[in-house]
Enzyme design. Structure first.
Site, short mmCIF file in Angstrom:
data_model
loop_
_atom_site.label_atom_id
_atom_site.label_comp_id
_atom_site.label_asym_id
_atom_site.label_seq_id
_atom_site.Cartn_x
_atom_site.Cartn_y
_atom_site.Cartn_z
N HIS A 191 0.76 -1.06 -0.07
CA HIS A 191 0.02 0.01 -0.02
C HIS A 191 0.78 1.27 0.07
O HIS A 191 0.55 2.23 -0.92
CB HIS A 191 -1.07 -0.08 1.20
CG HIS A 191 -2.15 0.96 0.96
ND1 HIS A 191 -3.32 0.41 0.30
CD2 HIS A 191 -2.26 2.09 1.35
CE1 HIS A 191 -3.90 1.63 0.31
NE2 HIS A 191 -3.42 2.50 0.77
N CYS A 488 17.91 -2.54 -21.84
CA CYS A 488 16.54 -2.28 -21.09
C CYS A 488 16.63 -2.90 -19.39
O CYS A 488 15.40 -2.99 -18.83
CB CYS A 488 15.67 -3.60 -21.89
SG CYS A 488 16.40 -5.34 -21.64
C1 PEP Z 1 18.01 -7.62 -16.92
O1 PEP Z 1 18.47 -8.65 -16.42
O2 PEP Z 1 18.33 -6.38 -16.88
C2 PEP Z 1 16.51 -7.50 -17.18
C3 PEP Z 1 16.08 -6.32 -18.11
O3 PEP Z 1 15.74 -8.73 -16.94
P1 PEP Z 1 15.09 -8.94 -15.82
O4 PEP Z 1 15.25 -7.81 -14.92
O5 PEP Z 1 13.68 -9.18 -16.14
O6 PEP Z 1 15.85 -10.23 -15.40
#
Ligand code: PEP
Ligand code: MG
Length: 557
Positions: A191, A488
């Site tokens: 929350h 990413c």
């Molecule tokens: C990462 O390892 O940077 C990634 C994007 O994958 P996850 O965080 O889902 O393991």
């Protein structure tokens, strides 16, 4: 943040933002007493008067706060003030006192009876139970001479510390007075986190050692990386907080396009896990989806969903970006994301175990069916559909995955999160159409430090020079081979680091939707050349702190 402090603690970062201020602890609610001293008949009238006076004090205080607030918060406080005045409730409490029960016990018992009644009525009445119990706690605290439970109402801004926050606490939360929230308990979906996100207050949860920090001590909180500095150098802390405040204002004003000050475009994409997240991303400046974490939809599935059901999920996400690029990651089952139908249970060392693409070594069928489902949804998607495999470590894995993707007319990529793939990046790039660097895992594996272990936070920092050096090599290889290299992992959401990545040659950055304006507005202020200079400079750093300072000295000019 490289700031000298007496003590550094860590928690789980939930809402980014840096804040500095004196600590104010939310007081825990008193345990409602079930037993108390028997009140002699001659003292009972006095006990009733004591109760009435305390209930009046609480009611008046709540009413005052209600008048000083607006909207829902004001309404909630007004109702609580009314509860403390309620004739029926007071009569019930007095009845218990008449029977010789002490005022705190009488208040607890009478309230429980009303709470049961409200619960039995259901609907809106049942929802009021939390407010009723909140009022009871305040009256009991007043009777017992304890500090008022719940959130303090400070006169000047504070950093709020709490065990955890209850829904009723939210009514008292004034974002202009609460600079940041840190809780000892809770998680990213608790929350507290939901409230903090809604209010845009920097927040850290699960900071287990926060109990060491006391009221009025000065602390610096970084909701971006979960770091808490107690008694930091005041001037440096003030500067860090006001620089962040400026960045937040600029981020609010940023509307795109995603490019550097001299017009070099950078793709800013969103990390999503389901249809709701994709919708939020579509409403932001995200140019598409750079990481669709498919396994997160299946954490509770006990059996593999049929292909048709999987296709439905992908379709629902693709629908938010009908013409834009979407990068789907195939199931990253295992380790911290166990998927019952795809993971190997009870491994001794699951982070180094059968996770991601490796699960195909046990059962290829799951991956093949997932690819079929993605390909089916991709046929109805007008934008480019890219797919990538997690945890790829060998060239033959990359080749095999690319072949499966190409057979289904999908653009094939892999995540670079295992050092083996980073080291041989040139050869991996010959096998696939793109790569995306998962900095969370790449950092964990390069530094040999569990990404979830709060004691290792200095190691699991993507600013570590060894990690930056590898990322730089990956990006350079992508530039030479004219193959897109994205990032990413969470590091893409760090505005400074995002600029460093761009300077290294990274072509897209994918991050939580909330981070996009911060990264976008930072990129808009720096030139490609500054990014390149910063990218070079960080490679000479000795540690993450120095790397940040070097980057900031070039990018924050
Ligand atoms: C990462 O390892 O940077 C990634 C994007 O994958 P996850 O965080 O889902 O393991
Ligand atoms: Mg990963």
């Amino acid at each position: 943040m490289d700031i000298a402090s007496a003590r550094t603690l860590y928690g789980t970062p939930v809402v980014a933002g840096i804040a500095y201020g004196p600590v104010a602890w939310a007081q825990p609610a008193p345990e409602p007493p079930s037993e108390g001293p028997e009140i002699a008949p001659e003292d009972r009238d006095g006990e009733k008067e004591r109760f009435a006076a305390c209930a009046d004090t609480v009611s008046t205080r709540l009413r005052g706060r209600s008048e000083a607030t607006v909207g829902t918060a004001s309404d909630i406080l007004a109702v609580a003030a009314q509860f403390a005045k309620d004739k029926g409730w007071r009569k019930a409490v007095n009845k218990h006192i008449d029977a010789g029960v002490s005022a705190p016990v009488a208040a607890a018992r009478a309230t429980e009876m009303f709470a049961d009644m409200f619960r039995a009525q259901g609907g809106l009445m049942a929802e009021r139970v939390t407010d009723l119990l909140d009022m009871r706690n305040r009256v009991i605290a007043e009777l017992e001479g304890l500090p008022e439970p719940g959130i303090p109402t400070p006169e000047s801004p504070v950093v709020l510390l709490a065990e955890d926050l209850a829904p009723a606490d939210t009514a008292g939360l004034d974002p202009s007075l609460i600079r940041a929230i840190v809780t000892r308990l809770g998680g990213p979906t608790s929350h507290t986190s939901i409230i903090a996100r809604q209010l845009g207050i920097p927040c850290i949860v699960a900071a287990r050692e926060i109990g060491e920090v006391t009221d009025e001590q000065m602390i610096l909180v970084d909701g971006g990386d979960g770091r808490i500095d107690a008694d930091p150098d005041p001037a440096a802390a003030e500067e860090a907080a006001s620089a962040d405040e400026r960045a937040r204002e600029e981020a609010k004003a940023w509307t795109g396009p995603a490019q550097t000050a001299d017009g070099e475009p950078v793709q800013l994409l969103a990390n999503v896990q389901d249809e709701a997240g994709a919708k939020r991303a579509a409403a932001s400046q995200a140019q598409g989806i750079g990481l669709f974490r498919t396994e997160l939809s299946y954490l509770n599935a006990t059996t593999e969903p049929p292909v048709t059901e999987q296709t439905e999920l992908y379709r629902s996400v693709f629908g938010s970006f009908p013409d834009s690029k979407i990068v789907v990651r195939t199931l990253d089952a295992g380790s911290d994301k166990p998927v019952a139908f795809a993971s190997v249970p009870d491994e001794d060392n699951p982070a180094l175990g059968v996770r991601g693409l490796r699960t195909s070594g046990i059962d290829q069928g799951i991956l093949l069916r997932q690819l079929d489902a993605i390909a089916q949804a991709a046929r109805e998607h007008d934008g480019p559909t890219w797919i990538m495999a997690p945890m790829v470590a060998t060239i033959s894995e990359a080749r095999w995955f690319a072949q499966l993707a190409h057979e289904r007319d999908l653009t094939a990529g892999i995540m670079i999160e295992v050092p083996a793939a980073a080291i041989l990046i040139d050869r991996f790039l010959d096998e696939v159409d793109f790569v995306s660097i998962g900095t969370n895992d790449l950092t964990q594996y390069v530094m040999a430090a569990d990404r979830g272990n709060p004691n290792l936070a200095t190691y699991t920092d993507t600013w570590q020079p060894a990690v930056l050096s590898l990322i730089s090599r990956i990006a350079a290889s992508g530039v030479t081979k004219e193959t897109p290299v994205g990032v990413c992992g969470e590091a893409a959401a760090d505005p400074l680091l995002a600029c460093v990545f761009v300077g290294m040659g990274v072509t897209s950055l994918s991050m939580a939707v909330s981070a996009i304006p911060y990264v976008g507005s930072k990129l808009a202020k720096v030139t490609k050349e500054q990014c390149e200079q910063a990218a070079k400079a960080v490679l000479g750093a000795q540690d993450p702190g120095e790397a940040r300072i070097l980057a900031a000295s070039i990018l924050d000019q």
